[in-house]
Scaffold this active site. Sequence first.
Site, mmCIF file in Angstrom:
data_model
loop_
_atom_site.group_PDB
_atom_site.id
_atom_site.type_symbol
_atom_site.label_atom_id
_atom_site.label_comp_id
_atom_site.label_asym_id
_atom_site.label_seq_id
_atom_site.Cartn_x
_atom_site.Cartn_y
_atom_site.Cartn_z
ATOM 1 N N GLY A 91 0.816 -1.439 0.079
ATOM 2 C CA GLY A 91 0.058 -0.073 0.114
ATOM 3 C C GLY A 91 0.887 1.174 0.022
ATOM 4 C CB THR A 93 0.105 6.502 -1.267
ATOM 5 O OG1 THR A 93 0.488 6.961 -0.036
ATOM 6 C CG2 THR A 93 -1.046 5.387 -0.784
ATOM 7 C CG HIS A 98 7.532 7.351 3.455
ATOM 8 N ND1 HIS A 98 7.336 7.070 2.051
ATOM 9 C CD2 HIS A 98 6.245 6.696 3.823
ATOM 10 C CE1 HIS A 98 6.026 6.386 1.877
ATOM 11 N NE2 HIS A 98 5.480 6.148 3.013
ATOM 12 C CG HIS A 100 4.371 5.256 8.221
ATOM 13 N ND1 HIS A 100 3.422 6.178 7.945
ATOM 14 C CD2 HIS A 100 4.744 4.593 6.870
ATOM 15 C CE1 HIS A 100 3.039 6.034 6.616
ATOM 16 N NE2 HIS A 100 3.980 5.080 5.918
HETATM 17 P P1 5GP Z 1 2.570 5.388 2.417
HETATM 18 O O1 5GP Z 1 1.098 5.040 2.165
HETATM 19 O O2 5GP Z 1 3.062 5.541 1.131
HETATM 20 O O3 5GP Z 1 3.177 4.437 3.472
HETATM 21 O O4 5GP Z 1 2.554 6.655 3.526
HETATM 22 C C1 5GP Z 1 2.458 7.794 2.696
HETATM 23 C C2 5GP Z 1 2.007 8.631 3.975
HETATM 24 O O5 5GP Z 1 2.214 10.137 3.381
HETATM 25 C C3 5GP Z 1 0.690 8.594 4.178
HETATM 26 O O6 5GP Z 1 0.344 8.301 5.586
HETATM 27 C C4 5GP Z 1 -0.022 9.753 3.941
HETATM 28 O O7 5GP Z 1 -1.180 10.400 5.002
HETATM 29 C C5 5GP Z 1 0.774 10.865 4.253
HETATM 30 N N1 5GP Z 1 1.019 12.019 3.387
HETATM 31 C C6 5GP Z 1 0.466 12.114 1.849
HETATM 32 N N2 5GP Z 1 0.600 13.467 1.301
HETATM 33 C C7 5GP Z 1 1.279 14.092 2.229
HETATM 34 C C8 5GP Z 1 1.459 15.517 2.472
HETATM 35 O O8 5GP Z 1 1.429 16.301 1.702
HETATM 36 N N3 5GP Z 1 2.056 15.836 3.788
HETATM 37 C C9 5GP Z 1 2.070 15.075 4.824
HETATM 38 N N4 5GP Z 1 2.791 15.736 5.753
HETATM 39 N N5 5GP Z 1 1.912 13.738 4.848
HETATM 40 C C10 5GP Z 1 1.425 13.283 3.414
#
Ligand code: 5GP
Length: 112
Positions: A91, A93, A98, A100
Amino acid sequence: MDCLFCKIAAGEIPSKTVYEDAEILAFYDIEPQAPVHVLVIPKEHIPSVDGITAENSEVVAHIFETIPKIAAKLGLSGGYRVISNCGADAGQTVPHLHFHILGGKPLSLHMA
Ligand code: 5GP
Ligand code: ZN
């Protein structure tokens, strides 16, 4: 490069910074999935965990050396979770590496 987190790292898109140095940035997730939800990124573009190599892993080590300091600054004395989603099945996105940091309550076995 048209990458959201490269733009955040460059300050072109605002974010709420928790920690920053020359190589990495930590900022609050825009859609928190726990009481404390912070993302830690390398400033250089690495697409995902799959893109970590012997040439760029120093910044990844630096991220992991810094995460405990960030967690302490966030007051996560009760513990926290570190997650990196890699690729479609996980998942992911945003295609910029990165990690978390999730905490602030006892977490379930899922993401938050
Ligand atoms: P992934 O789903 O790729 O593991 O995590 C991407 C994270 O980036 C998600 O938790 C989402 O809420 C966060 N995210 C997406 N766009 C932005 C943004 O413009 N600013 C911040 N601070 N977080 C973002
Ligand atoms: Zn990027």
